[in-house]
Design an enzyme around this catalytic site. Structure first.
Site, PDB file in Angstrom:
ATOM      1  N   ASP A  14       0.869  -1.023  -0.062  1.00  0.00           N
ATOM      2  CA  ASP A  14       0.031   0.010   0.021  1.00  0.00           C
ATOM      3  C   ASP A  14       0.752   1.336   0.245  1.00  0.00           C
ATOM      4  OD1 ASP A  14      -2.256   1.460  -0.044  1.00  0.00           O
ATOM      5  OD2 ASP A  14      -2.662   1.135   1.998  1.00  0.00           O
ATOM      6  N   GLY A  17       0.153   5.578  -4.248  1.00  0.00           N
ATOM      7  CA  GLY A  17      -0.253   6.827  -4.871  1.00  0.00           C
ATOM      8  C   GLY A  17       0.348   7.923  -3.791  1.00  0.00           C
ATOM      9  N   ARG A  27       0.044   9.365 -10.020  1.00  0.00           N
ATOM     10  CA  ARG A  27      -0.145   8.076  -9.347  1.00  0.00           C
ATOM     11  C   ARG A  27       0.231   6.707 -10.215  1.00  0.00           C
ATOM     12  NH1 ARG A  27      -3.638   7.707  -5.095  1.00  0.00           N
ATOM     13  NH2 ARG A  27      -4.291   5.595  -5.868  1.00  0.00           N
ATOM     14  N   SER A  59      -7.431  -5.660  -5.649  1.00  0.00           N
ATOM     15  CA  SER A  59      -8.627  -6.281  -5.119  1.00  0.00           C
ATOM     16  C   SER A  59     -10.038  -5.872  -5.813  1.00  0.00           C
ATOM     17  CB  SER A  59      -8.718  -5.555  -3.710  1.00  0.00           C
ATOM     18  OG  SER A  59      -9.497  -4.229  -3.987  1.00  0.00           O
ATOM     19  N   ASN A  62     -11.236  -2.276  -5.838  1.00  0.00           N
ATOM     20  CA  ASN A  62      -9.920  -1.461  -6.534  1.00  0.00           C
ATOM     21  C   ASN A  62     -10.975  -1.148  -7.979  1.00  0.00           C
ATOM     22  OD1 ASN A  62      -6.757  -2.925  -5.752  1.00  0.00           O
ATOM     23  ND2 ASN A  62      -7.985  -1.094  -4.968  1.00  0.00           N
ATOM     24  N   ARG A  65     -11.865   2.658  -8.662  1.00  0.00           N
ATOM     25  CA  ARG A  65     -11.030   3.607  -8.847  1.00  0.00           C
ATOM     26  C   ARG A  65     -11.369   4.141 -10.281  1.00  0.00           C
ATOM     27  NH1 ARG A  65      -5.145   2.547  -6.084  1.00  0.00           N
ATOM     28  NH2 ARG A  65      -5.911   1.816  -4.097  1.00  0.00           N
ATOM     29  N   SER A 186      -8.325  -5.398   5.115  1.00  0.00           N
ATOM     30  CA  SER A 186      -9.009  -4.932   4.060  1.00  0.00           C
ATOM     31  C   SER A 186      -9.226  -6.014   3.081  1.00  0.00           C
ATOM     32  CB  SER A 186      -8.085  -4.121   3.188  1.00  0.00           C
ATOM     33  OG  SER A 186      -7.729  -2.852   3.784  1.00  0.00           O
ATOM     34  N   GLU A 197       0.585 -13.582  12.071  1.00  0.00           N
ATOM     35  CA  GLU A 197       1.191 -12.539  12.810  1.00  0.00           C
ATOM     36  C   GLU A 197       0.873 -11.140  11.950  1.00  0.00           C
ATOM     37  OE1 GLU A 197       2.348 -12.387  15.902  1.00  0.00           O
ATOM     38  OE2 GLU A 197       1.788 -14.418  16.327  1.00  0.00           O
TER      39      GLU A 197
HETATM   40  C1  FPP Z   1      -1.329   0.465  -3.716  1.00  0.00           C
HETATM   41  O1  FPP Z   1      -1.009   1.871  -3.795  1.00  0.00           O
HETATM   42  C2  FPP Z   1      -1.153  -0.391  -4.376  1.00  0.00           C
HETATM   43  C3  FPP Z   1      -2.073  -1.073  -5.212  1.00  0.00           C
HETATM   44  C4  FPP Z   1      -3.238  -0.481  -5.903  1.00  0.00           C
HETATM   45  C5  FPP Z   1      -1.707  -2.498  -5.868  1.00  0.00           C
HETATM   46  C6  FPP Z   1      -0.748  -2.323  -7.039  1.00  0.00           C
HETATM   47  C7  FPP Z   1       0.517  -2.682  -6.766  1.00  0.00           C
HETATM   48  C8  FPP Z   1       1.387  -2.327  -7.752  1.00  0.00           C
HETATM   49  C9  FPP Z   1       1.203  -1.968  -9.011  1.00  0.00           C
HETATM   50  C10 FPP Z   1       2.732  -2.801  -7.144  1.00  0.00           C
HETATM   51  C11 FPP Z   1       3.267  -3.896  -8.088  1.00  0.00           C
HETATM   52  C12 FPP Z   1       2.825  -4.856  -8.077  1.00  0.00           C
HETATM   53  C13 FPP Z   1       2.905  -6.049  -8.791  1.00  0.00           C
HETATM   54  C14 FPP Z   1       2.376  -7.339  -8.352  1.00  0.00           C
HETATM   55  C15 FPP Z   1       3.632  -5.966 -10.027  1.00  0.00           C
HETATM   56  P1  FPP Z   1      -2.161   2.771  -3.695  1.00  0.00           P
HETATM   57  O2  FPP Z   1      -2.519   3.308  -4.986  1.00  0.00           O
HETATM   58  O3  FPP Z   1      -3.387   2.128  -3.030  1.00  0.00           O
HETATM   59  O4  FPP Z   1      -1.742   3.767  -2.722  1.00  0.00           O
HETATM   60  P2  FPP Z   1      -2.398   5.135  -1.915  1.00  0.00           P
HETATM   61  O5  FPP Z   1      -3.284   4.234  -1.044  1.00  0.00           O
HETATM   62  O6  FPP Z   1      -1.207   5.888  -1.393  1.00  0.00           O
HETATM   63  O7  FPP Z   1      -3.297   5.949  -2.747  1.00  0.00           O
END
Ligand code: FPP
Length: 233
Positions: A14, A17, A27, A59, A62, A65, A186, A197
């Site tokens: 996490d 962004g 982002r 998820s 997501n 978004r 989440s 853990e």
């Molecule tokens: C959280 O950042 C991350 C995600 C939405 C998941 C996607 C993850 C990646 C692209 C990293 C690479 C992973 C792989 C498997 C290649 P956020 O957008 O929720 O951040 P924020 O909460 O600060 O807005």
């Protein structure tokens, strides 16, 4: 019972962004940097000989978004998987997907299916990508499958039920790490995390390094896991 290294490590990546925001970047750039962090953590987990790693990549929530961000994430994930495929094979890492693949854009499905089939005989480590994943959905889906199978209630045990989850045949996560300072699970691995853990760090995902992973593992190694039993002397 004192821990050493986990058999199954799960991570909520996490803060991409916020990482970008702090630097006045888009982002998308945060997600780009997030893939770099993911690559180095996968390599470190392989070096540490932890046999199961699960990364929360997308998820079911997501989808809410902005459309451009969702399509950017899928194209990035596709490029990541395609770009890492040779390296996964070389490192003997099997790729598995936890989630509803059928609902994803066709190009993503193709890349994912290809990578899963090319790595299916790799056995040194399992990399699970939670993709279009939701813990509650996973549990309901498993219930439906059990009912469709016509299983008698007397035959349904916790062990049998876990065979209907995406993680069938895998150990439960011993440790779940979440970056970016949020103190929530989440909808992640709800059934499997019963005795996991938890480790929370304020570090934003793109800044999460192998060094910080080792710090988290050292912390895990000091924890007493009683798994519901009384403390032994
Ligand atoms: C959280 O950042 C991350 C995600 C939405 C998941 C996607 C993850 C990646 C692209 C990293 C690479 C992973 C792989 C498997 C290649 P956020 O957008 O929720 O951040 P924020 O909460 O600060 O807005």
């Amino acid at each position: 019972m004192l821990n050493r290294t986990p058999r199954h490590l799960a991570i909520i990546m996490d803060g991409n962004g916020r990482w970008a925001n702090k630097r006045n970047l888009s982002r998308s750039e945060g997600h780009n940097q997030g893939t770099r962090a993911a690559r180095s953590i996968v390599e470190e987990v392989r070096r540490l000989e932890i046999p199961y790693l699960t990364l929360y990549a997308f998820s079911r929530e997501n989808w809410a978004r902005p459309r451009e961000e969702v399509s950017f994430l899928f194209s990035l994930l596709g490029r990541f998987i395609q770009g890492e495929l040779q390296s996964l094979i070389k490192q003997d890492i099997r790729l598995n997907i936890l989630g509803e693949l059928d609902e994803l854009p066709m190009p993503t499905r193709k890349v994912v299916n290809h990578a899963c089939s090319k790595t299916k005989s790799c056995s040194s480590m399992n990399l699970n990508l939670a993709l279009n994943y939701s813990g509650r959905h996973e549990i309901v889906r498993a219930c439906k499958a059990v009912m469709q199978k016509g299983l008698s209630p007397d035959d349904l045990t916790e062990e049998v039920f876990s065979e209907y989850l995406y993680t069938a045949g895998q150990p439960d996560p011993d440790l779940i790490i979440r970056t970016s300072g949020e103190l929530r699970i989440s909808n992640y691995l709800l059934y499997q995390s019963a005795y996991s853990e938890l480790y929370f760090t304020p570090t934003l995902w793109p800044d999460f390094t192998p060094q910080e992973l080792r710090t988290a593992l050292e912390d895990f190694a000091t924890r007493q896991r009683r798994l519901g039993r009384v403390e032994s002397i």
